[in-house]
Design an enzyme around this catalytic site. Structure first.
Site, PDB file in Angstrom:
ATOM      1  N   GLU B  36       0.916   2.443   1.227  1.00 22.70           N
ATOM      2  CA  GLU B  36      -0.182   3.325   1.643  1.00 22.70           C
ATOM      3  C   GLU B  36      -1.330   2.553   2.301  1.00 22.70           C
ATOM      4  OE1 GLU B  36      -0.927   6.526   2.014  1.00 22.70           O
ATOM      5  OE2 GLU B  36       1.193   6.912   1.650  1.00 22.70           O
ATOM      6  N   GLY B  37      -1.535   1.306   1.895  1.00 20.20           N
ATOM      7  CA  GLY B  37      -2.589   0.498   2.505  1.00 20.20           C
ATOM      8  C   GLY B  37      -2.345   0.314   4.000  1.00 20.20           C
ATOM      9  N   HIS B  38      -1.088  -0.024   4.356  1.00 19.73           N
ATOM     10  CA  HIS B  38      -0.765  -0.168   5.779  1.00 19.73           C
ATOM     11  C   HIS B  38      -0.952   1.163   6.508  1.00 19.73           C
ATOM     12  CE1 HIS B  38       1.897  -3.421   4.017  1.00 19.73           C
ATOM     13  NE2 HIS B  38       1.288  -4.095   4.982  1.00 19.73           N
ATOM     14  N   GLU B 152      -9.419  -4.950   4.974  1.00 15.23           N
ATOM     15  CA  GLU B 152     -10.456  -5.786   4.353  1.00 15.23           C
ATOM     16  C   GLU B 152      -9.955  -6.459   3.080  1.00 15.23           C
ATOM     17  OE1 GLU B 152     -13.879  -3.301   3.850  1.00 15.23           O
ATOM     18  OE2 GLU B 152     -14.433  -3.428   5.970  1.00 15.23           O
TER      19      GLU B 152
END
Lengths: 285, 285
Positions: B36-38, B152
């Site tokens: 999900e981060g990507h 980040e």
């Protein structure tokens, strides 16, 4: 007068406008003090592209601490007239502060493999090709040209740029342009201006020496060492201080392998008075 | 299924076609094994540009000799489904041989100043950011995007890329995207897959430790050393092997100056079982 911009934004605006019209863009990076050799590069770029950008930037990052950064001739007004006459479309003339806002020592750098940068001119000018590769990468990103033209007089520089482009996938076609010479064979160079009248008369001996080695090696590849040694003795006798004189693979600049039948070049650099002259010739096939 | 290309030529053809239509192009470089981060990065890129290219390339140049290059999870088919679902337009999936035809050791490299690359993760992973900067420069030259999005979570990587872009004048806008977390605070990472069930239960303590330091420093900047030391002791007691835990200037990653009122971040890296976890949080203003 040729349109001249100092700011990268103005440069990019003009190049984008050309792109929007479907025009291709060629690029000739220089340090200024333009002579016929530079103008031949511009003519090559004009043949290859619809619009040609020339940059004039005396790049501090490629000069060593004891080199001629301050003395390097700066002749912007004359350069502008010559570029206008030859038909270049835009002159990019950034300030040192714009190119290196935090100073060149604090700038990220492009490192081409040492096998290419630490030989020949790189051996006597540590960091020179790091400075060259870095500023050319920066200029490519500023101009975003389709092709860029470099003189074969600086053969090692040409090979370093080709290698950087291939390794880092710059979408720029690199074109090498033959060395322009005076009628007596001396390669055109801004640094010829450092020669006194009597040094100028002796200077063509460098080209003659390289030609002599090339001819001897063409006849017999086994005679490289002998031909080079004799050329160095001859040049030193004429007052040159030889920095290097070497036979190398013309494409990779590797040392030639006796058995291989690859194209060779003879490259030399020598001090004469205040000038450090470089030149190279192909070994006839 | 999302259109997937392996060759740089095919990638450039597609991007050029978009350019000819006047469409802007965003770029999200990844090593695959998408979570999900990507996908949040891809959504950011979609908000900023008309078309989005995602690359999946496990870059050998950024792995140390004893690191997890071979073990790094490769899940192309699942990644393609996720990218299709999120609405990315093109997947660029080059082979190692295409990116490093002569091997990564023989490739020209981009060097960002050591003050940024030899601290934090760079101190324990020598050469890591040289590999990161080089592959991102190559990918930028292959894709030629208008903007590129980086998470980040890898704050130092983001700063290295920003610095490279500024120093080398890449015409690419760099966008940092906030860290996506599990409900218990653990930062999303492909390397979380290396955690056993019991390690996974302990893992959020890293984020909690960083938060604790951030809170303490927000209340009193004079308490940095004390807060960091206590957090390290706590993490080691829970089974982490702490690589570093530091308070740094959030923008420059320099050590904080007591008198200055600049934004700070707390950054940490710690081994837990087979996984090396990294995370960072901003110090509340």
């Amino acid at each position: 007068m040729i349109e001249t911009v100092q700011a990268t934004e103005a440069l990019r605006r003009q190049v984008s406008a050309w792109r929007a019209e479907g025009l291709s863009v060629g690029f000739v990076p220089t340090m200024g003090n333009l002579h016929e050799g530079h103008l031949a590069l511009v003519r090559d770029a004009l043949r290859q592209s619809d619009r040609v950008v020339v940059s004039i930037f005396v790049n501090p990052m490629q000069f060593g601490a004891n080199e001629d950064l301050d003395a390097y001739p700066r002749t912007l007004a004359e350069d502008q007239l010559k570029l206008e006459a030859v038909g270049a479309h835009l002159l990019f003339h950034p300030s040192v502060e714009a190119v290196y806002p935090e100073g060149e020592a604090a700038c990220s750098a492009v490192l081409v493999p040492e096998s290419l940068t630490d030989i020949l001119c790189g051996a006597s000018r540590p960091g020179h090709f790091r400075g060259v590769a870095t500023v050319v990468a920066k200029l490519f990103n500023m101009v975003q040209p389709d092709c860029a033209v470099f003189g074969e007089k600086d053969l090692q520089q040409l090979r370093v740029i080709e290698r950087m482009c291939r390794d880092l996938d710059f979408p720029v076609r690199i074109i090498g342009s033959p060395t322009l010479r005076e009628t007596d064979g001396l390669a055109r160079s801004s640094r010829n201006a450092y020669l006194t009248e009597s040094e100028r008369a002796v200077a063509p001996a460098l080209h003659q020496a390289l030609q002599g080695v090339a001819q001897a090696v063409a006849e017999d590849r086994g005679r490289i060492d002998e031909a080079v040694a004799s050329a160095v003795v001859d040049l030193e006798a004429r007052g040159f201080r030889v920095d290097y004189l070497e036979v190398r693979d013309r494409l990779t600049l590797a040392l030639p392998e006796p058995s291989a039948d690859r194209p060779l070049a003879v490259l030399g650099a020598a001090h004469l008075g205040r000038a450090r002259l470089i030149d190279n010739v192909a070994v006839p096939a």
